[in-house]
Design an enzyme around this catalytic site. Sequence first.
Site, PDB file in Angstrom:
ATOM      1  CE1 TYR A  37      43.157  46.113  38.943  1.00 24.70           C
ATOM      2  CE2 TYR A  37      41.916  44.834  37.330  1.00 24.70           C
ATOM      3  CZ  TYR A  37      41.956  45.766  38.346  1.00 24.70           C
ATOM      4  OH  TYR A  37      40.788  46.354  38.771  1.00 24.70           O
ATOM      5  CB  SER A  62      38.240  43.485  39.187  1.00 22.18           C
ATOM      6  OG  SER A  62      38.187  43.645  37.786  1.00 22.18           O
TER       7      SER A  62
END
Length: 683
Positions: free
Chosen positions: A573, A560
């Site tokens: 996350y 990500s």
Amino acid sequence: MSGTNETVEALVERSNRLGADPRTTNYAGGNTSAKGSATDPVTGRDVELLWVKGSGGDLGTLTPAGLAVLRLDRVRALTEVYPGVEREDEMVAAFDHCLFGTGGAAPSIDTAMHGLVDAPHVDHLHPDAGIAIATAADGEALTRTIYGDKVVWVPWRRPGFQLGLDIAAIKEENPQAVGCILGGHGITAWGESSEQCRRNSLWVIRTAERYIKAHSGKDPFGAPLKKYAPLSPARRRARAAELAPLLRGVASTDRPMVGHFTDSKVVLDFLAARNHPRLAGLGTSCPDHFLRTKVKPMVLDLPPDAPMDKVRARVEELHEQYREDYRGYYERNATALGGDWPAMRGADPLVVLVPGIGMFTYGKDKQTARVAGEFYVNAINVMRGAEGLSSYAPIDESEKFRIEYWALEEAKLQRMPRPKPLATRVALVTGAASGIGKAIATRLAAEGACVVVADLDEDKAVAAAAEIGGADVALGIAADVADAAQVRAMVDATVLRFGGLDLVVNNAGLSLSKSLLETTEADWDRQHDVMAKGSFLVSQAAARVLVEQGMGGDIVYISSKNSVFAGPNNIAYSAVKADQAHQVRLLAAELGEHGVRVNGVNPDGVVRGSGIFAGGWGANRAKVYGVDEEDLGAFYAQRTLLKQEVLPEHCAAAVLALVGPDMSRTTGLHVPVDSGVAAAFLR
């Protein structure tokens, strides 16, 4: 034209009914025909035509488009210009000059058999029982005993124009006959109507089956040996999964192959019997068999539970022996037969037999590998029938060579379309039932890969796989990547379905949008279990296969933008994505010596189709940024340099670029797919 339509409809119906029964003929094997008349649109006169299954078609799925359509008078006129058996290959090109109109499908080598035999309907089939008689040492005598004068023996002759002449002469000389046994090959039958032809074909086949059943001796393959007894189903499958990478690497020495595993009772019984080494060494006989299985298999001569280190050493020895033997076969026959033969196509086995475990078969794609296994089962059935009545005596190796390296076979191979970029590659994508993972799996399959769609939700995984392709293309399975046992089962299922593994995409993930103070220990652990631990477990299990295969491979992490960019309210996350990003670097450094490349993709703002965003992450992020959830994708786009929304398909394109042939020297790379977020530029 109604009569023409009825003739074609009856031929297709007969073909489909015959092809639907594996006892009658094998996949893509045999051909059927019908003769009739139609109006020539140029002259307005009736003309006699021959409709015959075209080259490469399958009887079970035949449609009118798969028929070659030829003028019967021109086919029969070819007998006047036939140059003899030494030049009969020229007659295949001559069939093109006999086509009626556009001619339909390409005529096959067996067209002469159908056109020259004086019967309105003709079937040529490859039933196991018929080939058993055809390959028995005393097949001619057995044919007389079984059928009397209703079926006539035809000595082995390579398929072609002369064989058509031979059968036509037999039909003329034996008006009482309904068909013939083709030595070493199969059967041919005929009839006045389509239904009579079908009944005659079935009578020839069923009569052979009944005779073999009634007269076969006990243990046609010899008595079973305890040391080759099958392992229990669970142990057998576990050992097969352990063996699959090793054997695929062996079968892919000359060129990469996809694999198929079979542990049916037919295979296990054959491999448990005393005489299986001798019979396997004789090879297959019917051309349709050995063109797909090579002239003979490689046989592992160890007990099924032998230690793996001993198995590896023995497989290496057997493989080298097999290659030397095949090179000898090629050189010996190419020299003895003279002429200009095609180059040797590869010396690796297409069939590997492992007593107590089963059969591994290989091909350029899953369907080819699976069909090779089906054909070898046919060959086992043939050997059982022949050995039960007499002894198995396949055609000479020189005849096998003449067919395997036939100029017509070579031309057929040259006409095949160019393989897709990922042909022969086996891909495993986690979290692939939706969003980025599904887009990746779909794109990889479209580029030629076999794909395993793994997801926590089995129903969605199976549905996604079905959407991507059939069983020869995609497999949907359930797996929790945080569970080591499930990960191992997932990888085992992959290698058992497709023979091995080449490409892994660590995409499974989840997220909760919470601040530091709101994030619980359970939140932290769950995200790290799925993405950090899960990626580690998947990569570890996959690496064992990749190293054993010795064929290199790719591991791709879907990380990500957050792995390098610090944003609010996503501590767990973002931290776990940074963990994944560094796993890429660590594994690239470790696995490079095995030819395994490890790279990453850093997406951002992929809202549409995303399982993460649909699971509440989107609503939370929209709240953080003060926008409506349906506008979140557009919001993300506007904060980028390109001002364009990122879709799952863009991530799939990045994965394809990383694993395709154009970046074969790249490892340890992270590719941003975020439309340009300057704060996430890699430094």
